[in-house]
Structures are given as structure tokens and as C-alpha cells.
Motif scaffolding. Structure first.
Motif, PDB file in Angstrom:
ATOM      1  N   LEU A 126       0.831  -1.213   0.000  1.00  0.00           N
ATOM      2  CA  LEU A 126       0.000   0.000   0.000  1.00  0.00           C
ATOM      3  C   LEU A 126       0.860   1.255   0.000  1.00  0.00           C
ATOM      4  CD1 LEU A 126      -3.051  -0.645   2.359  1.00  0.00           C
ATOM      5  CD2 LEU A 126      -3.045  -0.359  -0.121  1.00  0.00           C
ATOM      6  N   HIS A 182      -8.836   5.731  -4.951  1.00  0.00           N
ATOM      7  CA  HIS A 182      -8.639   4.365  -4.497  1.00  0.00           C
ATOM      8  C   HIS A 182      -9.328   4.141  -3.156  1.00  0.00           C
ATOM      9  CE1 HIS A 182      -5.680   3.896  -7.715  1.00  0.00           C
ATOM     10  NE2 HIS A 182      -5.181   5.071  -7.336  1.00  0.00           N
ATOM     11  N   GLU A 186      -8.978   1.895  -0.928  1.00  0.00           N
ATOM     12  CA  GLU A 186      -8.128   1.454   0.184  1.00  0.00           C
ATOM     13  C   GLU A 186      -7.519   2.620   0.956  1.00  0.00           C
ATOM     14  OE1 GLU A 186      -5.800   0.394  -3.652  1.00  0.00           O
ATOM     15  OE2 GLU A 186      -7.867   0.740  -3.030  1.00  0.00           O
ATOM     16  N   GLU A 193      -9.316   5.436   1.556  1.00  0.00           N
ATOM     17  CA  GLU A 193     -10.411   6.245   2.067  1.00  0.00           C
ATOM     18  C   GLU A 193     -10.283   6.409   3.582  1.00  0.00           C
ATOM     19  OE1 GLU A 193     -15.320   6.375   2.029  1.00  0.00           O
ATOM     20  OE2 GLU A 193     -14.229   4.804   0.937  1.00  0.00           O
ATOM     21  N   ARG A 228      -7.779   7.580   5.115  1.00  0.00           N
ATOM     22  CA  ARG A 228      -6.397   7.441   5.588  1.00  0.00           C
ATOM     23  C   ARG A 228      -5.500   8.601   5.149  1.00  0.00           C
ATOM     24  NH1 ARG A 228      -4.381   1.304   5.107  1.00  0.00           N
ATOM     25  NH2 ARG A 228      -3.002   2.128   6.730  1.00  0.00           N
TER      26      ARG A 228
END
Length: 341
Positions: free
Chosen positions: A247, A285, A287, A289, A291
Motif C-alpha cells: 500500500l 482508491h 483502500e 479512504e 487514511r
């Protein structure tokens, strides 16, 4: 005095921009004194130069409202006086370029000259004669002839002919009155390699040009900048747990080179947010969200000036400050006269 830093950020969402309006004015928050104060302004206002050459400049303008930054930008583009070719007197032009097109091309050539000694020429008044105080005279005289020494089989016009290409370096300065004192280095084009016309044997250009003061508001040829722009300082905050592993690599690729890096522990961190173009790619993206939080500092402007070469960019900015100061003084005097009336 309350700290407004937590409200001094424009939010960047995937589909909108939030908190655009300024909040640093009295009465916005009950019980909070946000009145403008000179001493506070002196403490928060900063200018940090990050890049400076004879042609370009980049600096941070910190602690002012967007209206002030935009005032500087508009003044740089349209209100700083410069010298440019206004009148072209053509004695002879047998090139394929029409007289009016040739005059237009000449007018757009930027000239390197300090305009501070010059006065404004009264255009439109038939009784006004040009003087050394308001008019600079330039000449251009070139004739194309065949090169008798050209080697057999040559096809390059620059080899076959003399003066096949006429560049801005062919323009000469004809000083008048005290102009040798005011312009010790002469008044010449910023770039000597600007192509004006192409000639062939028998064709000739002979003309005289008069340069006067003007501002970009009248015509773009008088504008001393090729561009003047600013953008707000981007902010990137990683919230919650650190972004690691694959990531972290994907997160890094969502930003331009140099914005995000990965440390020895494999965690993504923001190295230089000012390089970000705020493309919002990371918000696409799921993933990421929740962050990452994108934004911009409302009172931190990254200012860029690209000069045409007539004056150095740092000198241009100082002149823009002087012009804005003069406008403020005029407005203050008008209001004072109204109060006394």
C-alpha cells in the motif's frame, strides 16, 4: 488571541473543495478577537525566495489574503510601465511580409531597458513632438545579396546569400539627448536571435522605430512578464495507522515524484508537499479512504514570475508593491477628503 491555524486550510475532497472562504475576520467566532493588527501582521508575514535568476523567480508569500496576492499578480501583468515599439516608419520594405505584419512583429520584441528615466508620450496629440524624455529611436536596415563565394551545390540560404535571415540583433539603438547617460548599455532586444524576416537577393528592409512607455493593460507588448501566477501550498496528512508494505508503494505512486517517500521501516511519509499538483489521484482508491487528508494553506502562496527580460523578476515584484502602495495612498486621500467635506 485565539489561534486560527486550524481553520486556515482549504479542504480538497474527491468531488469538491471545502472551506474556501476566509475566517480571519472579527465576529466569525463568538468571543474570538480576529481584528487585523499591524504587530501581528509583522510577525506572521514572510517572503521566502526559493529560486531567482535574471528571468524567473519563485518565492513563498505567507500571511496575506488571496486578494492581496491576486492584486500583485494583476499589477505585474498589466500595470508596470515598460518600453516597447509603438511607431514604425517604413522607408523601404520589399520583403514578402506586409508592412503592418512586419510592424506588429517588431512591436512584440521585448526590449531590455530601465523605463524609470522616461516620461509618458502624449499619444493622439498632433502638436506633440517626440523628445529624448519620452521616445527611444531604433533602426533596422538590411539588404539581401547573393554570396559570390558560396560553394557549388550549396542549398542553405544562409550560405547562398548575405542577410538571408534578419534577426533582432540587426536592430540598432540611436540615442537622443541624454539617453546615452540613461541607457549606458543601450536599448536593445532582450534576445538577439528573434527571427524578424527572411529575405532573398534584391529584397530590403529599411525602417525607423519609436519606442514609448506603456502598460500591459493597453497592449500585451508592454507587459513585463511572460506569466505571473501563484498557487496555494498543498498539504497532505496521513491519518490513522501508518501506510506500509504494498500500500505504501501504491500510495507513493499516487503523487508526483518527490512528494511521498518510504522510510526504512517501510512506512510512507510526506517528504515535500509543495511539489504536489493536487491531482486527487489518491482519492480514487477505496483502500486509502479515510487514511489521507488533502488540503491547501489559505494564506501561503507559492508565487512564480517569468520576466520577458525587460527587468529582473525581483525588481518587477518590488515595482508591483510600490504601485499597490500608491493606489492605497490615493484611496486613503480620497476618503479623507470626503470626511473633511
Amino acid at each position: 488571541m485565539a489561534n486560527l491555524s486550524h481553520r486556515n486550510r482549504v479542504g480538497i475532497e474527491s468531488d469538491r473543495v471545502t472551506d474556501v472562504s476566509s475566517t480571519d475576520f472579527p465576529g466569525y467566532v463568538p468571543g474570538e478577537d480576529a481584528a487585523w493588527d499591524l504587530e501581528k501582521f509583522k510577525q506572521t508575514f514572510k517572503i521566502k525566495i526559493s529560486h531567482l535568476t535574471n528571468m524567473t523567480s519563485t518565492f513563498d508569500l505567507i500571511g496575506v489574503d488571496a486578494s492581496i496576492a491576486n492584486a500583485f499578480r494583476r499589477i505585474l501583468i498589466s500595470e508596470i510601465p515598460t518600453l516597447a515599439i509603438e511607431y514604425v516608419y517604413i522607408q523601404n520594405n520589399t520583403s514578402i511580409i506586409q508592412d503592418e505584419v512586419l510592424a506588429h512583429r517588431l512591436g512584440l520584441i521585448p526590449l531590455k531597458a530601465n523605463p524609470d528615466h522616461m516620461r509618458w508620450f502624449k499619444k493622439g496629440d498632433p502638436n506633440v513632438e517626440p523628445t529624448d524624455y519620452d521616445t527611444v529611436v531604433l533602426n533596422l536596415s538590411a539588404k539581401c545579396t547573393a554570396n559570390a563565394a558560396a560553394p557549388a551545390g550549396a542549398t542553405d540560404p544562409k550560405v547562398l546569400y548575405h542577410n538571408a535571415h534578419i534577426y533582432s540583433s540587426a536592430i540598432t539603438f540611436e540615442p537622443q539627448g541624454r539617453q546615452p547617460e540613461w541607457f549606458p548599455e543601450g536599448v536593445l532586444p532582450v534576445n538577439p536571435d528573434i527571427l524578424i524576416a527572411k529575405l532573398r537577393p534584391g529584397q530590403e528592409i529599411d525602417l525607423t522605430m519609436h519606442c514609448i512607455l506603456g502598460i500591459g493593460q493597453d497592449h500585451a507588448k508592454f507587459s513585463p512578464v511572460a506569466t505571473a501566477s501563484y498557487r496555494l501550498l498543498p498539504t497532505i496528512d496521513i491519518v490513522g495507522a501508518p501506510i506500509t508494505g504494498e500500500l505504501a508503494t501504491k500510495f507513493k505512486k499516487c503523487f508526483p515524484k518527490g512528494v511521498v517517500e518510504i522510510n526504512a521501516q517501510g512506512e510512507a511519509y510526506v517528504k515535500d508537499a509543495r511539489k504536489d499538483t493536487v491531482s486527487r489521484e489518491v482519492l480514487r482508491h477505496p483502500e486509502f479512504e479515510g487514511r489521507v487528508k488533502l488540503g491547501r494553506e489559505r494564506n501561503h502562496f507559492i508565487f512564480s514570475i517569468e520576466s520577458t527580460g525587460a527587468m529582473a523578476p525581483d525588481e518587477l515584484f518590488i515595482k508591483s508593491v510600490q504601485i499597490l502602495k500608491k493606489k492605497c495612498q490615493i484611496l486613503r486621500d480620497v476618503e479623507l477628503r470626503k470626511l473633511k467635506a
